[in-house]
Design an enzyme around this catalytic site. Structure first.
Site, PDB file in Angstrom:
ATOM      1  N   GLY A  29      -8.846 -20.643  -2.740  1.00 22.54           N
ATOM      2  CA  GLY A  29      -7.999 -20.079  -1.689  1.00 22.54           C
ATOM      3  C   GLY A  29      -7.276 -21.173  -0.933  1.00 22.54           C
ATOM      4  CB  SER A  30      -4.616 -21.001   1.620  1.00 24.69           C
ATOM      5  OG  SER A  30      -5.250 -20.129   2.528  1.00 24.69           O
ATOM      6  CG  ASP A  81     -15.075 -20.426  -1.254  1.00 20.62           C
ATOM      7  OD1 ASP A  81     -13.862 -20.571  -1.017  1.00 20.62           O
ATOM      8  OD2 ASP A  81     -15.504 -19.597  -2.077  1.00 20.62           O
ATOM      9  CB  ALA A  83     -15.057 -16.176   4.422  1.00 16.01           C
ATOM     10  CG  ASP A  84     -11.037 -12.657   1.970  1.00 16.07           C
ATOM     11  OD1 ASP A  84      -9.957 -13.267   2.021  1.00 16.07           O
ATOM     12  OD2 ASP A  84     -11.702 -12.541   0.926  1.00 16.07           O
ATOM     13  N   GLY A  95     -13.325 -12.823  -1.839  1.00 19.83           N
ATOM     14  CA  GLY A  95     -12.716 -12.268  -3.038  1.00 19.83           C
ATOM     15  C   GLY A  95     -11.277 -11.856  -2.865  1.00 19.83           C
ATOM     16  CD  GLU A 103     -14.498 -17.219  -4.144  1.00 20.36           C
ATOM     17  OE1 GLU A 103     -13.432 -17.793  -3.900  1.00 20.36           O
ATOM     18  OE2 GLU A 103     -14.777 -16.081  -3.711  1.00 20.36           O
ATOM     19  CE  LYS A 121      -8.959 -15.679   6.789  1.00 21.68           C
ATOM     20  NZ  LYS A 121      -9.243 -16.529   5.673  1.00 21.68           N
TER      21      LYS A 121
HETATM   22  C1  5RP Z   1     -11.034 -16.182  -2.825  1.00 21.19           C
HETATM   23  C2  5RP Z   1     -11.746 -16.128  -1.524  1.00 21.19           C
HETATM   24  C3  5RP Z   1     -11.162 -16.908  -0.390  1.00 21.19           C
HETATM   25  O1  5RP Z   1     -12.149 -17.746   0.118  1.00 21.19           O
HETATM   26  C4  5RP Z   1     -10.691 -15.972   0.683  1.00 21.19           C
HETATM   27  O2  5RP Z   1      -9.792 -15.045   0.104  1.00 21.19           O
HETATM   28  C5  5RP Z   1     -10.010 -16.729   1.828  1.00 21.19           C
HETATM   29  O3  5RP Z   1      -8.800 -17.240   1.395  1.00 21.19           O
HETATM   30  P1  5RP Z   1      -7.868 -18.150   2.320  1.00 21.19           P
HETATM   31  O4  5RP Z   1      -8.599 -19.443   2.522  1.00 21.19           O
HETATM   32  O5  5RP Z   1      -6.617 -18.309   1.501  1.00 21.19           O
HETATM   33  O6  5RP Z   1      -7.642 -17.424   3.609  1.00 21.19           O
HETATM   34  O7  5RP Z   1     -12.753 -15.495  -1.357  1.00 21.19           O
HETATM   35  O8  5RP Z   1     -11.599 -15.322  -3.763  1.00 21.19           O
END
Ligand code: 5RP
Length: 219
Positions: A29-30, A81, A83-84, A95, A103, A121
């Protein structure tokens, strides 16, 4: 600060958790991309990385950072990592990028999961963000009907195939009051590969970037 600046601040703070000789699990993700770009500056410290997606593996290799197969890496000390959504209990929805299965595997194999994100978040109750579920393609309609029985509204993510060759159902309108129970119930539906609730194995640390600095939340 913009949301991108906050994501970068959180990712930079996670670099402090990287120790010499580590094999580091890397998310997708970003926000994880900012972490990868930061890792490039300290790549001499690393024995290698394990990536949670083909996209992250490509970005790591683009920086000249070695990417290992989890089967040869063994257990990892650290996984970083995004998260959403996350609660203060460090239960997560993940995801949004569709990489939830790898993940979850890398998180399971790691001693410490450091979640990086901006403060948008943080939620009291999970579920405003549609919950991603990776499904074997032939089971798509069957799984969707079971999810409706659990009170959700599954929507097929159009034109998207996961790194594992499967489809994603994004489940809307779930107010997730017991994330551990729902994670388990969804895992028991035949045809579900993985659901995006990270509650049984949530994060251990949440580096939440705010405009006043990065707050460290512990599980
Ligand atoms: C990818 C994920 C990402 O960690 C989640 O979507 C957050 O993304 P971003 O850092 O772009 O806000 O779970 O499957």
């Amino acid at each position: 600060m913009t949301q991108d600046e906050l994501k970068k601040a959180s990712a930079e703070a996670a670099l402090e958790y990287v120790e010499s000789g580590m094999i580091v699990g890397v998310g997708t993700g970003s926000t994880a991309n900012y972490f990868i770009d930061g890792l490039a500056r300290i790549k001499g410290k690393l024995e290698g990385t394990v990536a949670s997606s083909e996209a992250s593996a490509d970005r790591l290799r683009g920086h000249g950072i070695p990417v290992l197969d989890l089967n040869s890496a063994g257990d990892l000390q650290l996984y970083v990592d995004g998260a959403d959504e996350t609660t203060r209990h460090l239960h997560l929805i993940k995801g949004g990028g569709g990489a939830l299965t790898r993940e979850k595997i890398v998180a399971a194999a790691s001693d410490k999961f450091v979640c990086i994100a901006d403060d948008s978040k943080l939620v009291d109750v999970l579920g405003a963000f549609p919950l991603p579920i990776e499904v074997i393609p032939m089971a798509r309609s069957y799984v969707a009907r079971q999810i409706v029985k659990l009170g959700g509204q599954p929507v097929l993510r159009e034109g998207f195939t996961t790194d594992n060759g499967n489809v994603i159902l994004d489940v809307q309108n779930m107010k997730i009051l017991d994330p551990v129970e729902l994670e388990t119930a969804l895992d028991h539906i035949t045809g579900v590969v993985t659901n995006g609730l990270f509650a049984r194995r949530g994060a251990d640390v949440f580096l939440m970037a705010t405009s006043n600095g990065v707050e460290v939340l512990q599980a």
